[in-house]
Design an enzyme around this catalytic site. Structure first.
Site, PDB file in Angstrom:
ATOM      1  CG  PHE A  58      19.442 -25.524 -44.875  1.00  0.00           C
ATOM      2  CD1 PHE A  58      19.244 -24.353 -44.164  1.00  0.00           C
ATOM      3  CD2 PHE A  58      20.663 -26.177 -44.746  1.00  0.00           C
ATOM      4  CE1 PHE A  58      20.235 -23.842 -43.324  1.00  0.00           C
ATOM      5  CE2 PHE A  58      21.663 -25.674 -43.912  1.00  0.00           C
ATOM      6  CZ  PHE A  58      21.441 -24.502 -43.198  1.00  0.00           C
ATOM      7  CG  ASP A  75      22.941 -28.702 -50.953  1.00  0.00           C
ATOM      8  OD1 ASP A  75      23.667 -29.597 -50.488  1.00  0.00           O
ATOM      9  OD2 ASP A  75      22.603 -27.685 -50.316  1.00  0.00           O
ATOM     10  CE  LYS A  86      24.820 -31.142 -42.606  1.00  0.00           C
ATOM     11  NZ  LYS A  86      24.094 -30.186 -43.426  1.00  0.00           N
TER      12      LYS A  86
END
Ligand SMILES: *Cc1c(COP(=O)(O)O)cnc(C)c1O
Length: 398
Positions: free
Chosen positions: A137, A221, A253
């Site tokens: 993702f 990532d 995040k």
């Protein structure tokens, strides 16, 4: 089972459904406030938050360091555009480069934007082929969606950018797909949205070796794994040999602790690829965002929260296995990013039962529960979590 009332929750959820795009899911609850690892909804129900806004609220909710940073910067100067700069932007850049070992950084506002920047960076190699892993993702913007493993997230929007190959997460598949036409390989050190799934042992080190051999970029990532969550500042610091670095790392995040911010850190020659005018965004380096992220990372450093994530993660893992539920098949992940595998496809039931009992965990898939509490948790939160989670699983397997 529960005395939880939902009158106000339902009323607000209905108002949201009337005004929000249909892509917005029905909320599990409508939250009103938070403190530490606890949140309260609009009906006054209290929850122990073991999801932390999907690994975002590193310091928990309403931490005084976060609150002060936002308030002070908002009262000083909140936005200047990229025609100007501010001190917090420089300070956060210096801190993140020190923590990662990178050479240059570019700020944005979200994870997907960090990935978009990385895709543009990879185009500057003069190549266009990108390898990504099945189950990955990387975000929902069109570039990031092209890199995302779930076909359902891509198919309604085809055609997306060409040249993206989704490969099995094995060293053999990477070896077979690798070639001198590959611009970049994008990898999550631990697949978060897939339900916290580890890469095969040694995968990142092999990916580093193969990308270097073929002149391709290795882009990690760490949007979910970064900022101390896995018990290291960044997961690659454990997965790559000492002194070895990726070419770029995407962050978001947890670095903002709840303030929206994203960043792309580049290493070595890759740090020189983007030229003047080739990328940017109005909010990139915004002082409100960078001052807050700098304060959040400063607190993670100062309060030893990376170490806490490692220790509490081990404690949590032992506690979950100690419940002795026949439903649990194993635990993946590291530090305070854990994925509990279930023998039956009842993750949704477990998470719903947990919520009714006052515990927030995430059903990342049918058979995986994702756990990502704030990095500040201690003995009391772990004990309470264990009691509630055991109760939630008991009901689900019955
Ligand atoms: C959340 C996430 C993204 C996307 O970040 P957004 O801020 O939602 O755009 C990308 N990659 C990973 C690994 C993520 O966890």
């Amino acid at each position: 089972m529960s005395t939880r009332t939902t009158t106000q929750n339902d009323a607000w959820a209905e108002r949201l459904a009337a005004v929000g795009m249909k892509s917005i899911p029905r909320p599990l609850a409508v939250l009103a406030r938070g403190e530490g690892a606890r949140v309260w909804d609009v009906d006054g129900n209290e929850y122990l938050d073991f999801l932390a806004g999907i690994a975002v609220n590193s310091l928990g909710h309403a931490h005084p360091v976060f609150v002060d940073a936002v308030a002070k910067q908002a009262a000083t100067i909140a936005h200047v555009s990229n025609y100007f700069a501010t001190r917090p932007e420089v300070e956060l850049a210096e801190r993140l480069l020190r923590l990662t070992g990178g050479q240059r950084i570019l700020f944005g506002n979200s994870g997907a934007e960090a990935i978009e920047a990385a895709i543009k960076l990879s185009r500057r190699t003069g190549r266009t082929r990108i390898l990504v892993l099945e189950g990955a993702f990387h975000g929902r913007t069109t570039g990031a969606a092209a890199l995302t493993g779930k076909a359902a997230m891509r198919e309604p929007f085809l055609p997306l950018i060409p040249g993206v190959d989704h490969i099995e997460p094995t060293v053999e598949a990477l070896e077979a797909a690798m070639g001198d036409d590959v611009a970049a390989v994008f990898v999550e050190p631990i697949q978060g949205e897939a339900g916290v799934i580890d890469l095969p042992l040694g995968y990142l080190a092999e990916a580093r070796r193969l990308t270097a051999q073929h002149g391709a970029l290795l882009i990690l990532d760490e949007i979910q794994t970064g900022a101390g969550r896995t018990g290291d500042w960044f997961a690659f610091q454990r997965d790559l040999p000492a002194g070895s670095f990726p070419d770029a790392v995407a962050l978001a995040k947890g670095i903002g602790g709840g303030f929206p911010i994203g960043a792309l850190v580049a290493f070595g020659a890759a740090a020189e690829l983007l030229q003047p005018g080739q990328h940017g965004t109005t909010f990139g380096g915004n002082p409100l965002a960078t001052a807050t992220a700098d304060a959040v990372l400063g607190e993670i450093e100062g309060a030893g929260l990376v170490e806490n994530a490692r220790l509490r993660g081990e404690q949590l893992r032992t506690a979950i296995l100690g419940i002795g539920s026949p439903l649990v098949t194993g635990i993946q992940g590291r530090g305070l990013l854990l994925g509990v595998g279930l023998a039956d496809p009842v993750a949704g039931t477990v998470a719903a039962r947990a919520l009714a009992l006052g515990l927030i965990v995430n059903a990342a898939s049918d058979r995986r529960i994702r756990i990502a509490p704030p990095l500040i948790i201690g003995d009391a939160e772990i004990a309470e979590f264990t009691r509630l989670f055991a109760e939630a699983m008991k009901g689900a397997s019955a």
